[in-house]
Design a protein around this motif. Sequence first.
Motif, PDB file in Angstrom:
ATOM      1  N   THR A   1       0.807  -1.221   0.000  1.00 54.98           N
ATOM      2  CA  THR A   1       0.000   0.000   0.000  1.00 54.98           C
ATOM      3  C   THR A   1       0.838   1.268   0.000  1.00 54.98           C
ATOM      4  N   PHE A   2       2.127   1.162   0.313  1.00 52.04           N
ATOM      5  CA  PHE A   2       2.971   2.361   0.359  1.00 52.04           C
ATOM      6  C   PHE A   2       2.942   3.087  -0.974  1.00 52.04           C
ATOM      7  N   GLY A   3       2.794   2.342  -2.054  1.00 50.49           N
ATOM      8  CA  GLY A   3       2.774   2.942  -3.377  1.00 50.49           C
ATOM      9  C   GLY A   3       1.478   3.650  -3.726  1.00 50.49           C
ATOM     10  N   ASP A   4       0.551   3.730  -2.780  1.00 48.35           N
ATOM     11  CA  ASP A   4      -0.729   4.386  -3.037  1.00 48.35           C
ATOM     12  C   ASP A   4      -0.783   5.820  -2.514  1.00 48.35           C
ATOM     13  N   TYR A   5       0.321   6.295  -1.948  1.00 54.40           N
ATOM     14  CA  TYR A   5       0.251   7.546  -1.205  1.00 54.40           C
ATOM     15  C   TYR A   5       0.843   8.744  -1.941  1.00 54.40           C
ATOM     16  N   HIS A   6       0.237   9.882  -1.659  1.00 50.24           N
ATOM     17  CA  HIS A   6       0.871  11.167  -1.909  1.00 50.24           C
ATOM     18  C   HIS A   6       1.420  11.603  -0.564  1.00 50.24           C
ATOM     19  N   VAL A   7       2.688  12.010  -0.531  1.00 48.55           N
ATOM     20  CA  VAL A   7       3.333  12.410   0.712  1.00 48.55           C
ATOM     21  C   VAL A   7       3.956  13.787   0.525  1.00 48.55           C
TER      22      VAL A   7
ATOM     23  N   ALA B   1       0.369  12.739   4.614  1.00 48.66           N
ATOM     24  CA  ALA B   1       0.129  11.674   3.643  1.00 48.66           C
ATOM     25  C   ALA B   1      -1.353  11.497   3.393  1.00 48.66           C
ATOM     26  N   ASP B   2      -1.671  11.063   2.200  1.00 48.68           N
ATOM     27  CA  ASP B   2      -3.048  10.719   1.866  1.00 48.68           C
ATOM     28  C   ASP B   2      -3.006   9.627   0.800  1.00 48.68           C
ATOM     29  N   ARG B   3      -3.898   8.677   0.954  1.00 43.29           N
ATOM     30  CA  ARG B   3      -3.895   7.533   0.046  1.00 43.29           C
ATOM     31  C   ARG B   3      -4.735   7.872  -1.187  1.00 43.29           C
ATOM     32  N   ARG B   4      -4.051   8.290  -2.226  1.00 43.60           N
ATOM     33  CA  ARG B   4      -4.735   8.774  -3.437  1.00 43.60           C
ATOM     34  C   ARG B   4      -4.383   7.975  -4.680  1.00 43.60           C
TER      35      ARG B   4
END
Length: 131
Positions: free
Chosen positions: A31-37, A101-104
Amino acid sequence: QVQLVESGGAWVQAGDSLRLSCEISGATLATFGDYHVGWFHQALGLEREGVAAIVTRSGSSYYSDTAKGRFTISQDNAKREVYLQMNALKPEDTGMYYCAADRRGGSSAVGILRSWWYKDWGLGTHVTVSS
């Protein structure tokens, strides 16, 4: 929801370099690859402003005008960490630095340097740059 912990803040001299780290716990390797940080700077008495951000899926990075050429954002997927390398620091860089962070997923990054873009925030780490 993830928990963000910033580290690396310090007191440095103008012209020095510093690397801030943001540990993103609660994100898995998948899931780490789903984030804007994003990294945000807040000077005393001023609003929080975005300085750099990254789309973890693609590695695409974005910078404010004040950060371009001096700051570099990067990620380590295995550690679930995002870094902010700050070079040629100036006294006006002094303040709190927050990771957000937000999962976008692969969505547009139109608001990626704006605070309203993010749901999860760390408590911040302080940087002092003396002249």
